[in-house]
Design a protein around this motif. Sequence first.
Motif, PDB file in Angstrom:
ATOM      1  N   GLN A  20      -5.039   2.066 -11.067  1.00  0.00           N
ATOM      2  CA  GLN A  20      -4.866   3.422 -11.585  1.00  0.00           C
ATOM      3  C   GLN A  20      -3.991   4.264 -10.661  1.00  0.00           C
ATOM      4  N   ALA A  21      -4.111   4.059  -9.358  1.00  0.00           N
ATOM      5  CA  ALA A  21      -3.354   4.853  -8.389  1.00  0.00           C
ATOM      6  C   ALA A  21      -1.914   4.374  -8.239  1.00  0.00           C
ATOM      7  N   ALA A  22      -1.664   3.111  -8.484  1.00  0.00           N
ATOM      8  CA  ALA A  22      -0.349   2.506  -8.233  1.00  0.00           C
ATOM      9  C   ALA A  22       0.811   3.230  -8.911  1.00  0.00           C
ATOM     10  N   PRO A  23       0.709   3.635 -10.166  1.00  0.00           N
ATOM     11  CA  PRO A  23       1.857   4.293 -10.806  1.00  0.00           C
ATOM     12  C   PRO A  23       2.246   5.630 -10.151  1.00  0.00           C
ATOM     13  N   ALA A  24       1.330   6.250  -9.442  1.00  0.00           N
ATOM     14  CA  ALA A  24       1.616   7.541  -8.807  1.00  0.00           C
ATOM     15  C   ALA A  24       2.332   7.385  -7.469  1.00  0.00           C
ATOM     16  N   LEU A  25       2.411   6.175  -6.942  1.00  0.00           N
ATOM     17  CA  LEU A  25       3.036   5.951  -5.642  1.00  0.00           C
ATOM     18  C   LEU A  25       4.544   5.815  -5.795  1.00  0.00           C
ATOM     19  N   PRO A  26       5.299   6.433  -4.883  1.00  0.00           N
ATOM     20  CA  PRO A  26       6.751   6.321  -4.983  1.00  0.00           C
ATOM     21  C   PRO A  26       7.234   4.907  -4.659  1.00  0.00           C
ATOM     22  N   PRO A  27       8.431   4.556  -5.143  1.00  0.00           N
ATOM     23  CA  PRO A  27       8.990   3.242  -4.830  1.00  0.00           C
ATOM     24  C   PRO A  27       9.113   3.048  -3.314  1.00  0.00           C
TER      25      PRO A  27
END
Length: 61
Positions: A20-27
């Motif tokens: 769930q948190a992964a998509p909010a992290l920048p590249p």
Amino acid sequence: MSALVLNSLTPEQVGAAAEQAAPALPPGTGDQVDLVRRADVRADLALIGVPPPSSSPSPTT
């Protein structure tokens, strides 16, 4: 999440929270985490200089 909360979760719950948190992290976040986990800077710690504390009183508001 705190260590207390993380330790109370099942491995499946931890995985779901990470997904769930992964998509909010920048590249590039994963590469930075990898570098931090592998970098050993203990030998450099003795070389860090810190100025002495100021003797002036802190400002009041």
